[in-house]
Motif scaffolding. Structure first.
Motif, PDB file in Angstrom:
ATOM      1  N   ASP A 112       5.714  32.344  -9.981  1.00 35.82           N
ATOM      2  CA  ASP A 112       4.321  32.020 -10.288  1.00 35.82           C
ATOM      3  C   ASP A 112       3.950  30.590  -9.918  1.00 35.82           C
ATOM      4  N   ALA A 113       4.942  29.781  -9.530  1.00 36.41           N
ATOM      5  CA  ALA A 113       4.708  28.367  -9.267  1.00 36.41           C
ATOM      6  C   ALA A 113       4.307  28.126  -7.814  1.00 36.41           C
ATOM      7  N   VAL A 114       3.491  27.094  -7.636  1.00 38.53           N
ATOM      8  CA  VAL A 114       3.124  26.604  -6.304  1.00 38.53           C
ATOM      9  C   VAL A 114       3.527  25.140  -6.257  1.00 38.53           C
ATOM     10  N   TYR A 115       4.143  24.720  -5.140  1.00 39.36           N
ATOM     11  CA  TYR A 115       4.659  23.362  -5.025  1.00 39.36           C
ATOM     12  C   TYR A 115       3.787  22.577  -4.056  1.00 39.36           C
ATOM     13  N   LEU A 116       3.079  21.591  -4.598  1.00 41.03           N
ATOM     14  CA  LEU A 116       2.079  20.828  -3.856  1.00 41.03           C
ATOM     15  C   LEU A 116       2.555  19.394  -3.664  1.00 41.03           C
ATOM     16  N   LYS A 117       2.472  18.896  -2.420  1.00 44.53           N
ATOM     17  CA  LYS A 117       2.921  17.532  -2.110  1.00 44.53           C
ATOM     18  C   LYS A 117       1.721  16.593  -2.016  1.00 44.53           C
ATOM     19  N   SER A 118       1.806  15.460  -2.684  1.00 39.03           N
ATOM     20  CA  SER A 118       0.728  14.474  -2.658  1.00 39.03           C
ATOM     21  C   SER A 118       0.849  13.566  -1.444  1.00 39.03           C
ATOM     22  N   LYS A 119      -0.195  12.782  -1.210  1.00 34.64           N
ATOM     23  CA  LYS A 119      -0.099  11.691  -0.265  1.00 34.64           C
ATOM     24  C   LYS A 119       0.790  10.615  -0.898  1.00 34.64           C
ATOM     25  N   PRO A 120       1.394   9.725  -0.086  1.00 33.15           N
ATOM     26  CA  PRO A 120       2.259   8.688  -0.667  1.00 33.15           C
ATOM     27  C   PRO A 120       1.557   7.865  -1.740  1.00 33.15           C
ATOM     28  N   VAL A 121       2.277   7.600  -2.815  1.00 32.53           N
ATOM     29  CA  VAL A 121       1.752   6.819  -3.937  1.00 32.53           C
ATOM     30  C   VAL A 121       2.783   5.745  -4.296  1.00 32.53           C
ATOM     31  N   MET A 122       2.317   4.597  -4.748  1.00 40.62           N
ATOM     32  CA  MET A 122       3.235   3.515  -5.109  1.00 40.62           C
ATOM     33  C   MET A 122       3.840   3.751  -6.485  1.00 40.62           C
ATOM     34  N   LEU A 123       5.179   3.768  -6.514  1.00 41.62           N
ATOM     35  CA  LEU A 123       5.907   3.807  -7.781  1.00 41.62           C
ATOM     36  C   LEU A 123       6.597   2.465  -7.941  1.00 41.62           C
ATOM     37  N   TYR A 124       6.319   1.777  -9.036  1.00 43.61           N
ATOM     38  CA  TYR A 124       6.910   0.464  -9.257  1.00 43.61           C
ATOM     39  C   TYR A 124       8.300   0.601  -9.865  1.00 43.61           C
ATOM     40  N   GLY A 125       9.196  -0.308  -9.463  1.00 51.47           N
ATOM     41  CA  GLY A 125      10.578  -0.258  -9.910  1.00 51.47           C
ATOM     42  C   GLY A 125      10.732  -0.377 -11.407  1.00 51.47           C
ATOM     43  N   GLU A 126      11.940  -0.059 -11.871  1.00 53.43           N
ATOM     44  CA  GLU A 126      12.178   0.036 -13.312  1.00 53.43           C
ATOM     45  C   GLU A 126      11.984  -1.295 -14.044  1.00 53.43           C
ATOM     46  N   ASP A 127      12.071  -2.433 -13.333  1.00 55.05           N
ATOM     47  CA  ASP A 127      11.901  -3.729 -13.985  1.00 55.05           C
ATOM     48  C   ASP A 127      10.468  -4.249 -13.915  1.00 55.05           C
TER      49      ASP A 127
ATOM     50  N   GLN B 110       3.698   3.487 -15.814  1.00 55.06           N
ATOM     51  CA  GLN B 110       2.294   3.407 -16.239  1.00 55.06           C
ATOM     52  C   GLN B 110       1.598   4.742 -16.001  1.00 55.06           C
ATOM     53  N   VAL B 111       0.800   5.138 -16.929  1.00 57.45           N
ATOM     54  CA  VAL B 111       0.064   6.393 -16.802  1.00 57.45           C
ATOM     55  C   VAL B 111      -1.412   6.081 -16.753  1.00 57.45           C
ATOM     56  N   PRO B 112      -2.149   6.873 -16.031  1.00 59.08           N
ATOM     57  CA  PRO B 112      -1.666   7.998 -15.228  1.00 59.08           C
ATOM     58  C   PRO B 112      -1.377   7.590 -13.781  1.00 59.08           C
ATOM     59  N   LEU B 113      -0.694   8.473 -13.072  1.00 59.37           N
ATOM     60  CA  LEU B 113      -0.490   8.299 -11.640  1.00 59.37           C
ATOM     61  C   LEU B 113      -1.716   8.863 -10.928  1.00 59.37           C
ATOM     62  N   ARG B 114      -2.346   8.067 -10.083  1.00 63.50           N
ATOM     63  CA  ARG B 114      -3.534   8.500  -9.350  1.00 63.50           C
ATOM     64  C   ARG B 114      -3.089   9.092  -8.020  1.00 63.50           C
ATOM     65  N   LEU B 115      -3.308  10.358  -7.833  1.00 61.00           N
ATOM     66  CA  LEU B 115      -2.801  11.059  -6.654  1.00 61.00           C
ATOM     67  C   LEU B 115      -3.925  11.602  -5.785  1.00 61.00           C
ATOM     68  N   LYS B 116      -3.647  11.666  -4.481  1.00 64.58           N
ATOM     69  CA  LYS B 116      -4.551  12.303  -3.532  1.00 64.58           C
ATOM     70  C   LYS B 116      -3.752  13.285  -2.689  1.00 64.58           C
ATOM     71  N   PHE B 117      -4.483  14.272  -2.138  1.00 69.71           N
ATOM     72  CA  PHE B 117      -3.808  15.355  -1.430  1.00 69.71           C
ATOM     73  C   PHE B 117      -4.456  15.701  -0.088  1.00 69.71           C
ATOM     74  N   GLY B 118      -5.497  14.970   0.284  1.00 69.15           N
ATOM     75  CA  GLY B 118      -6.197  15.276   1.527  1.00 69.15           C
ATOM     76  C   GLY B 118      -7.228  16.376   1.390  1.00 69.15           C
ATOM     77  N   ILE B 119      -7.556  16.758   0.151  1.00 73.39           N
ATOM     78  CA  ILE B 119      -8.556  17.802  -0.101  1.00 73.39           C
ATOM     79  C   ILE B 119      -9.653  17.261  -1.020  1.00 73.39           C
ATOM     80  N   GLU B 120      -9.902  15.963  -0.896  1.00 70.22           N
ATOM     81  CA  GLU B 120     -10.891  15.318  -1.765  1.00 70.22           C
ATOM     82  C   GLU B 120     -12.288  15.284  -1.150  1.00 70.22           C
ATOM     83  N   ARG B 121     -12.452  15.948  -0.031  1.00 72.44           N
ATOM     84  CA  ARG B 121     -13.743  15.930   0.659  1.00 72.44           C
ATOM     85  C   ARG B 121     -14.009  17.343   1.188  1.00 72.44           C
TER      86      ARG B 121
END
Length: 202
Positions: free
Chosen positions: A120-135, A141-152
């Motif tokens: 039942d699952a669909v696996y969707l890949k986002s555009k690259p997003v910055m993840l800051y290192g553990e330090d 930080q929440v939330p992660l702002r994601l884009k997928f190329g379907i925003e228009r």
């Protein structure tokens, strides 16, 4: 000097260069069209509910801006595994499953494509997003702002305003199809569950 050597020395003629460029351009365009059609034809479908967009961000030209309440903003705590040690710019994989109302909800987030196993699952890949290192102070930080190329979504001229009103009123949903590589394409735009626009394969 051989004829081939003389040909290389003279170089391509402008006419031949134009023909080669034309063939490459047509081939590239054809590949893009075929890839899009393949996703629309064979991709896994899931329904997304749109979210309001800042009313000051007016429609530009003949397209409507789309934001998805369930996937455009994702809780960083859902990221599976250890948080990256260093800052990295990477795409994220979302595991989407239908909710009680039929629209998608995020079940998991990962750096790598999930192995699958849930029919039942669909696996969707986002555009690259910055993840800051553990330090970093913004780690997790929440939330992660994601884009997928379907925003228009492009619509006939003059029809965008009514669609934007419906979107901001929570009446708009979008059916997307997702390839095995996680690439999405908008298949249908719906208002109150009724299809308003449906994308042709070609």
């Amino acid at each position: 000097m051989s004829g081939f050597g003389q040909f290389l020395r003279r170089g391509f003629s402008p006419v031949l260069a134009a023909i080669v460029c034309g063939v490459v351009l047509v081939g590239t365009l054809g590949f893009m069209i075929h890839s899009r059609a393949a996703i629309l034809r064979d991709g896994s479908e899931i329904i997304l509910r749109t979210a309001p967009v800042d009313p000051r961000d007016l429609m530009r030209g003949d397209y409507v801006r789309l934001r998805y309440g369930d996937i455009s903003s994702v809780d960083g705590a859902l990221l599976a595994g250890s948080w990256p040690k260093e800052d990295i710019l990477v795409p994220l994989w979302l595991t989407l499953v239908p909710g009680d109302d039929g629209t998608a909800r995020v079940k998991a987030v990962s750096l790598e494509k999930p192995d699958g196993g849930n029919p039942d699952a669909v696996y969707l890949k986002s555009k690259p997003v910055m993840l800051y290192g553990e330090d970093h102070p913004r780690t997790g930080q929440v939330p992660l702002r994601l884009k997928f190329g379907i925003e228009r979504y492009y619509v006939p001229e003059g029809e965008g305003l009514e669609i934007e009103k419906a979107r901001n009123a929570g009446r708009t949903t979008v059916a997307i199809r997702v390839s095995r590589d996680g690439e999405p394409q908008i298949a249908r735009l719906m208002i109150d569950g009724q299809t308003l626009y449906e994308e042709p394969l070609y």
